[in-house]
Enzyme design. Structure first.
Site, PDB file in Angstrom:
ATOM      1  N   LYS A   1     -26.726  -2.395  29.726  1.00 31.44           N
ATOM      2  CA  LYS A   1     -27.032  -2.084  31.325  1.00 31.44           C
ATOM      3  C   LYS A   1     -28.403  -2.664  31.103  1.00 31.44           C
ATOM      4  CE  LYS A   1     -24.110   1.720  32.273  1.00 31.44           C
ATOM      5  NZ  LYS A   1     -23.940   3.246  32.652  1.00 31.44           N
TER       6      LYS A   1
ATOM      7  N   GLU B   1     -26.530 -17.779  26.816  1.00 31.05           N
ATOM      8  CA  GLU B   1     -25.234 -17.168  26.226  1.00 31.05           C
ATOM      9  C   GLU B   1     -24.499 -16.988  27.667  1.00 31.05           C
ATOM     10  OE1 GLU B   1     -25.600 -14.271  23.249  1.00 31.05           O
ATOM     11  OE2 GLU B   1     -26.615 -15.492  21.948  1.00 31.05           O
TER      12      GLU B   1
ATOM     13  N   GLN C   1     -21.802 -19.191  19.519  1.00 36.69           N
ATOM     14  CA  GLN C   1     -21.231 -19.930  18.327  1.00 36.69           C
ATOM     15  C   GLN C   1     -19.791 -20.086  18.681  1.00 36.69           C
ATOM     16  OE1 GLN C   1     -22.755 -17.919  15.139  1.00 36.69           O
ATOM     17  NE2 GLN C   1     -20.678 -16.790  14.507  1.00 36.69           N
TER      18      GLN C   1
ATOM     19  N   MET D   1     -16.073 -23.832  27.223  1.00 39.27           N
ATOM     20  CA  MET D   1     -17.292 -23.588  28.065  1.00 39.27           C
ATOM     21  C   MET D   1     -18.351 -24.746  27.742  1.00 39.27           C
ATOM     22  SD  MET D   1     -20.039 -20.698  28.878  1.00 39.27           S
ATOM     23  CE  MET D   1     -19.241 -20.045  30.127  1.00 39.27           C
ATOM     24  N   LEU D   2     -18.499 -25.053  26.502  1.00 35.18           N
ATOM     25  CA  LEU D   2     -19.055 -26.079  26.034  1.00 35.18           C
ATOM     26  C   LEU D   2     -18.809 -27.645  26.494  1.00 35.18           C
ATOM     27  CD1 LEU D   2     -21.717 -27.207  24.382  1.00 35.18           C
ATOM     28  CD2 LEU D   2     -20.436 -27.077  22.524  1.00 35.18           C
TER      29      LEU D   2
ATOM     30  N   GLU E   1     -31.126 -20.715  19.155  1.00 34.69           N
ATOM     31  CA  GLU E   1     -31.492 -19.476  18.898  1.00 34.69           C
ATOM     32  C   GLU E   1     -30.882 -19.181  17.747  1.00 34.69           C
ATOM     33  OE1 GLU E   1     -31.183 -16.468  21.858  1.00 34.69           O
ATOM     34  OE2 GLU E   1     -30.326 -15.157  20.423  1.00 34.69           O
TER      35      GLU E   1
ATOM     36  N   TYR F   1     -26.677 -10.881  14.245  1.00 32.19           N
ATOM     37  CA  TYR F   1     -26.582 -10.660  15.801  1.00 32.19           C
ATOM     38  C   TYR F   1     -27.062  -8.970  16.140  1.00 32.19           C
ATOM     39  CZ  TYR F   1     -22.012  -9.939  15.804  1.00 32.19           C
ATOM     40  OH  TYR F   1     -20.501  -9.547  15.483  1.00 32.19           O
TER      41      TYR F   1
ATOM     42  N   TYR G   1     -35.343  -8.883  13.182  1.00 36.14           N
ATOM     43  CA  TYR G   1     -35.572 -10.370  12.560  1.00 36.14           C
ATOM     44  C   TYR G   1     -36.652 -11.052  13.021  1.00 36.14           C
ATOM     45  CZ  TYR G   1     -32.936 -10.625  17.147  1.00 36.14           C
ATOM     46  OH  TYR G   1     -32.468 -10.852  18.593  1.00 36.14           O
TER      47      TYR G   1
END
Length: 551
Positions: A156, A222, A268, A276-277, A341, A346, A389
């Site tokens: 959210k 993304e 990825q 989509m790519l 990125e 993740y 990270y």
């Protein structure tokens, strides 16, 4: 059957050696293949020509948009320590973006005076953050991260309004550090027919142009996860049209006509992400200067130390990268591909792992393998900010991956050389080698840098080939400040036995290599990362066609 297999391996080895008779040279290493079994590792190296050349800003960094969740936190970028650490990583892109960029709305302040913004010719030391304010912001940022983590877990996200000061501070930071700013625009501002509403972006571009801020742009982060994050589905073909609209806006602006535009920053390859790519490239390939995608090895919430050292986990990057490269080549041949990125895990990283010494194995292998496969730029998530990270921690101190990145910048050039490693019993998995020309800002033309990782519990010994065995070698060996498996969790790192730390807020330590005699075997301690620079290799691929001359 066993004899047939062994014979086949022997023939394959002979053929490889013969194929390198003209230009190849030979490395040999003894390493722990399966933690108990020692083996001899051979590597064929071709110094005659580079197999590819990456962008000089290959190793780049990001700042997550969450740092602007409250505008005041961007003042941390005015810290003298942060600017010193950033400047040392140039040349590099600085990408400002991430999940929250698609919830940010530019809201100009009527009271904002152009003369209140940092000017391009203003001395950078006049823009430094006072120590008392730095301490106050660090304390408040630690509390803010708890709020951000809750939002991430609940998926959210609140809308964040940002003013001219966000762009002013980001531009001041990149201008003073020497990085090239890429600003991520909100793609979730949609019209009734689900096309991108570009009015807010136009307002931002107009302000940036009025300030003469040189920068590049992205649109959205993304987009494959928009449905989960915002209940909105945008297909690739429509997204490509949105990028085409942004390119048209940039062309209408005389100042940004030649500026870079990068995207679509998809996750990825998985499920509909590849669709989509492909759809995006069909309608938007001409609008972008490079195709960007994101990669993480593991889920930060359920990973382990073993994953960070698992060669099979590291090898997944090859599968994902080749899939993206192939799809881009099919639709838009010649288009540059970037990791827009990336990091280890993740979900903000893996607590207690992504900011420790062990994370360096994933990071250095990604740099070596990514360059070899054909990625032009790799952007590390994050330089500073939310998650575990980061390269610079919440106290603004450099972590092990920062020092690893700094060494890479100092020692490694953009030309990628061919190196193939194999042995009688199979390919090396726990000792991983990559080869580049050396950075000509630090070494003469013709020098080469061997990038080495030893994921094993036992040391390895690498013998240099005849062509470079007469060259002086400088060794830069990184190890944890503590031995054994315990040291993998450390947030400190030693270079050739000395713990690395800043001298003061504006001074980095000297990164000195250890000189090895010619033909001396190269030693790789257990759990180590190393760079070996052959200063007099005279590699033709590295611009040397005779006796070495300084650049």
């Amino acid at each position: 059957m066993k004899r047939v297999v062994l014979l086949a391996l022997w023939v394959l080895r002979v053929l490889r050696v013969l194929s390198y008779q003209t230009h190849g040279v030979h490395f040999r290493a003894d390493w722990d293949l399966n933690r108990n079994l020692s083996a001899s590792l051979d590597a064929d190296v071709d110094l005659s020509a580079a197999i590819r050349r990456v962008d000089p800003r290959f190793l780049s960094v990001t700042i997550d948009a969450s740092l602007a969740s409250e505008e005041k936190f961007l003042y941390l970028l005015s810290s003298p320590k942060v600017r010193t650490l950033a400047k040392a990583l140039t040349p590099a892109f600085l990408r400002f973006g991430g999940t929250r960029q698609d919830f940010m709305v530019f809201t100009p302040q009527r009271s904002h005076r152009p003369d209140s913004a940092p000017s391009a010719d203003q001395p950078c030391d006049e823009l430094e953050l006072p120590p008392w304010l730095e301490e106050k912001l660090k304390e408040e940022w630690a509390q803010q991260q708890v709020v951000l983590m809750r939002e991430d877990l609940q998926r959210k996200y609140r809308r964040v309004k940002f003013t001219e000061f966000t762009v002013d501070l980001l531009h001041s930071f990149t201008n003073c550090s020497g990085m090239d700013l890429i600003f991520g625009l909100n793609a979730l501002l949609r019209t009734a027919d689900n096309s991108w509403n570009s009015s807010n972006a136009r307002s931002l571009l107009q302000y940036c142009e009025s300030r003469r801020y040189r920068m590049s742009w992205e649109l959205g982060n993304e987009p494959n996860s928009y449905e989960k994050k915002a209940g909105i589905r945008v297909d690739g073909f429509q997204l490509g049209r949105d990028f085409t609209r942004l390119r048209e806006m940039m062309s209408e602006s005389g100042f940004y006509r030649q500026a870079g535009l990068y995207g679509p920053d998809v996750g990825q390859p998985r499920d509909h992400r590849t669709d989509m790519l492909e759809g995006f490239l069909q309608s938007g390939a001409q609008a972008i200067d490079a195709c960007t995608w994101h990669h993480y090895y593991v889920n930060g919430r359920d990973t382990s130390l073993e994953d960070f050292l698992d060669p099979e986990v590291l090898d997944t990057l090859m599968l994902k990268t080749n899939e993206v490269l192939e799809r881009v080549r099919l639709v838009s041949p010649g288009k540059a591909v970037w990791l827009g990125e990336t990091s280890s895990a993740y979900g903000g990283g893996a607590v207690g792992l992504s900011d420790t010494f062990v994370a360096g194995f994933m990071w250095l292998d990604k740099l070596g393998l990514g360059a070899r496969l054909g990625l032009d730029v790799v952007m590390r998530q994050v330089f500073i900010g939310s998650g575990s990270y980061h390269l610079v921690d919440n106290n603004l101190d450099p972590l092990p991956d920062y020092w690893l990145s700094l060494l890479y910048k100092r020692l490694v050039g953009p030309e990628v050389l061919k190196i193939e490693a194999f042995s009688d019993v199979g390919r090396s998995k726990r000792v991983r080698l990559y080869l580049h020309c050396s950075n000509t800002q630090s070494y003469r033309r013709g020098a080469v840098t061997l990038i080495s990782l030893n994921l094993s519990t036992k040391p390895a010994s690498v013998s240099a080939p005849a062509l470079v065995s007469s060259s002086t070698v400088e060794a830069f060996v990184l190890q944890s400040d503590r031995p054994g498996e315990e040291g993998l969790y450390s947030r400190s790192v030693k270079l050739n036995g000395e713990v690395l730390k800043m001298v003061d807020d504006k001074t980095l330590p000297d990164l000195k290599g250890t000189r090895l005699p010619p033909a001396e075997p190269l030693q790789l301690p257990a759990y180590s990362l190393a760079f070996f620079v052959f200063t007099d290799a005279r590699a033709a691929a590295c611009g040397d066609h005779g006796p070495n001359t300084a650049t």
